[in-house]
Design an enzyme around this catalytic site. Structure first.
Site, PDB file in Angstrom:
ATOM      1  N   ASP A 126       0.812  -1.222   0.000  1.00 50.00           N
ATOM      2  CA  ASP A 126       0.000   0.000   0.000  1.00 50.00           C
ATOM      3  C   ASP A 126       0.846   1.274   0.000  1.00 50.00           C
ATOM      4  OD1 ASP A 126      -2.379  -1.346  -0.106  1.00 50.00           O
ATOM      5  OD2 ASP A 126      -2.681  -1.363   2.059  1.00 50.00           O
ATOM      6  N   ARG A 128      -3.107   2.535  -9.536  1.00 49.85           N
ATOM      7  CA  ARG A 128      -2.155   3.429  -8.852  1.00 49.85           C
ATOM      8  C   ARG A 128      -0.899   3.710  -9.678  1.00 49.85           C
ATOM      9  NH1 ARG A 128      -3.029   1.352  -2.555  1.00 49.85           N
ATOM     10  NH2 ARG A 128      -4.893   2.631  -2.258  1.00 49.85           N
TER      11      ARG A 128
HETATM   12  C1  S3P Z   1      -5.434  -5.546   2.792  1.00 52.05           C
HETATM   13  C2  S3P Z   1      -4.710  -6.255   1.867  1.00 52.05           C
HETATM   14  C3  S3P Z   1      -4.099  -5.639   0.682  1.00 52.05           C
HETATM   15  C4  S3P Z   1      -4.039  -4.130   0.813  1.00 52.05           C
HETATM   16  C5  S3P Z   1      -5.317  -3.551   1.320  1.00 52.05           C
HETATM   17  C6  S3P Z   1      -5.654  -4.101   2.691  1.00 52.05           C
HETATM   18  C7  S3P Z   1      -5.999  -6.270   3.937  1.00 52.05           C
HETATM   19  O1  S3P Z   1      -4.896  -5.942  -0.450  1.00 52.05           O
HETATM   20  O2  S3P Z   1      -3.691  -3.557  -0.423  1.00 52.05           O
HETATM   21  O3  S3P Z   1      -5.227  -2.141   1.419  1.00 52.05           O
HETATM   22  O4  S3P Z   1      -6.408  -5.628   4.924  1.00 52.05           O
HETATM   23  O5  S3P Z   1      -6.022  -7.505   3.883  1.00 52.05           O
HETATM   24  P1  S3P Z   1      -4.660  -7.256  -1.344  1.00 52.05           P
HETATM   25  O6  S3P Z   1      -5.060  -8.446  -0.564  1.00 52.05           O
HETATM   26  O7  S3P Z   1      -5.536  -7.050  -2.546  1.00 52.05           O
HETATM   27  O8  S3P Z   1      -3.204  -7.238  -1.703  1.00 52.05           O
END
Ligand code: S3P
Length: 428
Positions: A314, A345
């Site tokens: 992120d 992004r």
């Molecule tokens: C998250 C996992 C990530 C991250 C998101 C929050 C989570 O996403 O980018 O902001 O809380 O499990 P992805 O599982 O799509 O990588």
């Protein structure tokens, strides 16, 4: 939709406490809802995303008492959720939708999950597929996206699932469904992702073991209510971390931040770039927590080790800003997942940094950034909270003001972002 003009700063100094961790808050709310007894969640993330999860459990019949500091959630047990009267609105929150898909797959519930225009374009088959293999009845729009319909189902089977992509949301959805499975669930991750679901499981009395790349969840009976103090969100601290490094004569102390190593890839990347950062670990509840002390540093661009990418997933918008300011040229690859976040992004940051005079080339799965000066101009958030805040920090080091349009979106994760910025301005 409002906009914000950010003026350059000569230095930034002070102490900051960031909001509670968004990922941990989502999970704490969902697990409290199906536990037996009342859980207290202190310092919860109060941005719109976590409020969507909070509303979702209330719509499923869970009682919640909410103050500005604390949530008290009266769990109804695994099979105590009620069919909602209306569609469950996940707003902008991918975590709400994907984790709820897992949680509700075996909970004997019929419901529909909907989201805003951004969430309605994000891929959901990555979650639906393994859940369907476990026996869930899930229907997606065009077999791809939300709205997501879930049909009543009480009998799930465990699964042994080798993760085809690095995604904590997919992993967590399978683990949450695994709580309802009649046979054990195993997940094999070749790339490590954030492990908050696993750590919170143990707080709710669920046994879940991890060895090498394998997570094993045995058949689970009941979850017991617990009390959780949520640490500060490292992903919110990341904006100040970079600000403290790249604004001249700066010194920032970021207090009580979650330092779970599956989240702090950015720290390691910045340290490899030459950042002057000191860490003081303070305690371990529910995960490692500590203070981060940041001083202005000369940053050099580096080749980012591949294993740090999922641990910083992120943080790339703000890392692109650091790279644009650092000495040298950097090529970052392996970022294909950024294209399916709240916005694309890669493309959003290429557009914005180009508008501010940065030499940046867009690749299929990454960027090439040439470090140098950032100039003033107008950019857009593209409806993405992390793009909005990353561009604010770019504005603090630009050589003239930067206006960011569609700025309200910071409320998704960090409603007090500008309050903190204003306070720091007055303290400098
Ligand atoms: C998250 C996992 C990530 C991250 C998101 C929050 C989570 O996403 O980018 O902001 O809380 O499990 P992805 O599982 O799509 O990588």
């Amino acid at each position: 939709m409002s906009s914000k003009k950010i003026f350059p700063m000569n230095n930034i100094a002070g102490q900051i406490t960031v909001p509670g961790d968004k990922s941990i808050t989502h999970r704490a709310i969902l697990l409290s809802a199906i536990a037996s007894g009342c859980s207290e969640i202190t310092n919860y993330a109060n941005g719109k995303d976590c409020l969507s999860t909070l509303q979702l459990v209330q719509d499923l019949g869970v009682n919640v008492e909410q103050s500005s500091e604390q949530l008290r959630i009266y769990g109804v047990g695994k099979y105590g959720l009620k069919n909602p009267l209306n569609a469950l609105d996940c707003g902008n929150s991918g975590t709400t939708m994907r984790l709820a898909m897992g949680l509700l797959s075996g909970a004997n519930i019929t419901c529909k999950l909907v989201g805003d225009s951004s969430l309605s374009t994000r891929p959901m088959m990555r979650v639906a597929r393994p859940l369907q293999q476990m026996g869930a009845q899930i229907i997606l729009k065009n077999a791809q996206t939300a709205p997501v319909s879930i049909l009543e189902q009480q009998k799930l089977e465990g699964i042994c699932y080798r993760m085809p992509i690095a995604s904590a949301q997919v992993k967590s959805a399978i683990l949450l469904a695994g709580l309802y499975a009649q046979t054990p669930t195993t997940i094999i991750e070749s790339i490590i992702t954030r492990n908050h679901t696993e750590t919170l499981f143990s707080m709710f009395g669920v046994t879940c073991t991890h060895s090498n790349n394998q997570i094993n969840l045995p058949i689970t009976q009941v979850l017991k209510a617990t009390n959780i103090i949520i640490p500060g969100d490292f992903s919110s601290a990341a904006f100040w971390l970079v600000a403290g490094l790249i604004i001249e004569k700066s010194s920032l102390n970021l207090m009580q931040v979650g330092l779970n190593p599956t989240r702090t890839g950015l720290l390691q990347i910045l340290q490899l770039m030459g950042a002057n950062i000191e860490i003081e670990m303070t305690h371990q509840h529910p995960e490692p927590v500590g203070n981060i002390y940041v001083r202005t540093s000369k940053l050099n661009n580096i080749t980012i080790p591949a294993h740090l990418i999922s641990l910083a997933i992120d943080e790339f918008p703000i890392l692109f800003v650091a790279a644009a300011y650092a000495k040298g040229t950097t090529e970052i690859r392996g970022l294909a997942e950024l294209r399916v976040k709240e916005t694309d992004r890669i493309s959003a940051m290429v557009n914005n940094l180009t508008a501010l005079g940065v030499k940046i080339v867009e690749l299929d799965d990454g960027v090439i950034i040439e470090g140098g000066a950032i100039r003033g101009g107008t950019v857009d958030s593209f409806g993405d909270h992390r793009i909005a805040m990353a561009m604010c920090i770019a504005g603090l080091v630009a050589n003239s003001p930067v206006t960011i349009t569609n700025i309200d979106v910071v409320n998704i994760s960090y409603p007090n972002f500008f309050k903190t910025l204003d306070r720091l301005k007055h303290e400098c």
